[in-house]
Motif scaffolding. Structure first.
Motif: not given
Ligand code: GLN
Length: 476
Positions: A74-80, A25-26, A53-54, A115-124
């Motif tokens: 394992g789900l990617p979550v984007a954060v404002k 998924i990642m 990925l790690r 909750a084991d979500g993965i912080i993907l990055g920070k959004t505009n």
């Protein structure tokens, strides 16, 4: 279908059946980011792919070992980028915080991690969450993935665009005056602004504290429910946090005799014909499944925009006083005494719109004008609340458009602040009343842009909103 384009619900089922791994998924999401990001520009920061990925592989290993994992495993979550992330730059899309690396996580970020979500990055976003299009970002302009000549909406435009462009599975946003719902509607995704106090604001960089609320953006209603269930809950670190039971039954059937309030004030001049048609169709679809449409009136609606902009600017002017060049954030290179330093730091560090709001807010709070503006707005806010209390005697939820038009072209309204403020006409009320409100896709314009319908209810009625939204989604 690519994994990155699937819903969290479907991915969870695939993970459970071992048809995909979190690492798959990642990888799929990172591929989409590489492909779409040059034109969409939803992210200010994407974390190092090797680290991501790690982390995904670690979740996979835990699953293999039969260890329990959380609901976002394992789900990617984007954060404002106005939510603090420990060790990860948090800019608020401002030069003022361009180098700010928070020493702690916002509670919502911590909850996603637990909750084991993965912080993907920070959004505009629009700088300090002030705007309606994400054009007020000091970093970049995000574009609507459906048509990159158009705005994605704002201020959580990066989060909405990232979900719509398959650059993430889920996203966090904040909503002070529509900033989750309006970009959700412009980008064709689901957006929820929860009841004020239901989700912690700890670690959310403050804009207008009596209106700010953190919420979820997702591909469908089920995914939004999943994320909301993770976010909601009492937090002793936020003094306005409500200590209420966690929401349940978000996806069960709506009540058989649901009464939907249709406020006449929301269907008047200025409403685009295609938006009106799509919203009315959504309501008729629910009506043909047993809901009853009730004409209601919210007589103080015309004052919502002035009330909102007085209160929001007043609170912003005081919240943003902390950026003085001394404690943290941008400091001018120019020489002078301490007053010169603060003035220059603020003049150089803040963008035009932020300065406009600080000036407006300082004015409405200043002695001699406080009663005429701020106090009056606070009283009028109570009248709006009463309109709603009154309306809920005749209906269970209220439905109306999220925004008066579909997304418009980039640059179309940037030179006219008033036209920009009017975009918020249907969305600011839920913040003034503190009620939960949701944007659900309900159609497309002939120009190929999404249209959303808004569902609002009394405080803590999220389960009801979700049930109605879930049914509506199945019908449209
Ligand atoms: N357009 C609103 C404003 O500029 C939206 C703010 C928000 O929800 N963050 O104030």
């Amino acid at each position: 279908m690519k994994l990155a384009a699937m819903t969290a619900g479907r991915l969870k089922a695939m993970l459970a059946r071992k048809e995909a791994s979190c690492a798959d998924i990642m990888r799929s999401v990172l591929d989409e980011i590489e492909k779409r990001e040059p034109s969409v520009r939803a992210f200010i920061t994407v974390r190092d792919p090797a680290d991501l990925l790690r982390e995904a592989e670690k979740v996979d290993q835990r699953v293999l070992r039969g260890q329990p994992v959380g609901p976002l495993a394992g789900l990617p979550v984007a954060v404002k980028d106005n939510l603090c992330t420990q060790g990860l730059r948090t800019t608020c899309a401002s030069k003022m915080l361009a180098d700010f690396v928070p020493p702690y996580d916002a509670t919502v970020v911590q909850r996603v991690k637990e909750a084991d979500g993965i912080i993907l990055g920070k959004t505009n976003m629009d700088e300090f969450a002030m705007g309606s299009t994400t054009e007020n970002s000091a970093m970049q302009t995000t574009r609507n993935p459906w048509n990159t000549d158009y705005v994605p909406g704002g201020t959580s435009g990066g989060s909405a665009a990232a979900v719509a462009a398959h650059e993430t599975i889920l996203a966090l946003g904040s909503d002070t005056g529509g900033s989750i719902r309006q970009p959700a509607s412009y980008c064709g995704v689901v957006g929820l602004k929860p009841t004020y106090g239901r989700v912690s604001r700890y670690g959310l960089i403050a804009y207008a504290s009596s209106l700010d609320q953190v919420g979820a953006l997702a591909r469908n209603v089920e995914d939004a429910a999943l994320l909301f269930s993770v976010l909601a809950g009492h937090d002793p670190k936020d003094s306005t946090s409500l200590d209420v039971a966690s929401p349940e039954g978000l996806l069960s059937d709506p009540p058989a005799r649901l009464r939907i309030g249709v406020p006449k004030e929301f269907f008047g001049p200025g409403l685009d014909a295609e938006v009106q048609e799509a919203v009315e169709k959504a309501m008729s679809a629910l009506a043909s499944h047993g809901a009853q449409l009730v004409r209601i009136s919210l007589p103080h609606t015309e004052y919502a925009i002035p009330i909102y902009y007085i209160i929001a600017c007043a609170e912003a002017s005081s919240n943003l006083a902390r950026y003085d060049g001394c404690k943290y954030g941008y400091r001018t290179k120019s020489e002078g005494n301490v007053i010169d330093m603060m003035t220059a730091s603020r003049t150089e560090g803040f963008g035009e719109e932020v300065k406009r709001r600080i000036i407006l807010g300082t004015y409405v709070l200043s002695s001699g004008y406080h009663d005429a503006y701020y106090n009056k707005a606070a009283k009028a806010r109570t009248l709006i609340r009463r309109d709603y209390d009154e309306a809920y005697r005749d209906c269970d939820v209220i439905m109306h458009p999220v925004a008066p038009t579909p997304a418009f072209k980039i640059g179309e309204k940037t030179s006219d602040p008033l036209a920009m403020y009017l975009v918020d006409i249907y969305s600011v009320i839920a913040n003034l009343t503190g009620s939960p409100a949701m944007s659900v896709p309900c159609g497309m314009s002939r120009g190929g842009l999404p249209i959303g319908v808004q569902i609002t209810g009394p405080a803590l009625s999220e389960p009801l909103l979700f049930r109605v939204a879930y049914q509506l989604e199945g019908l449209t």
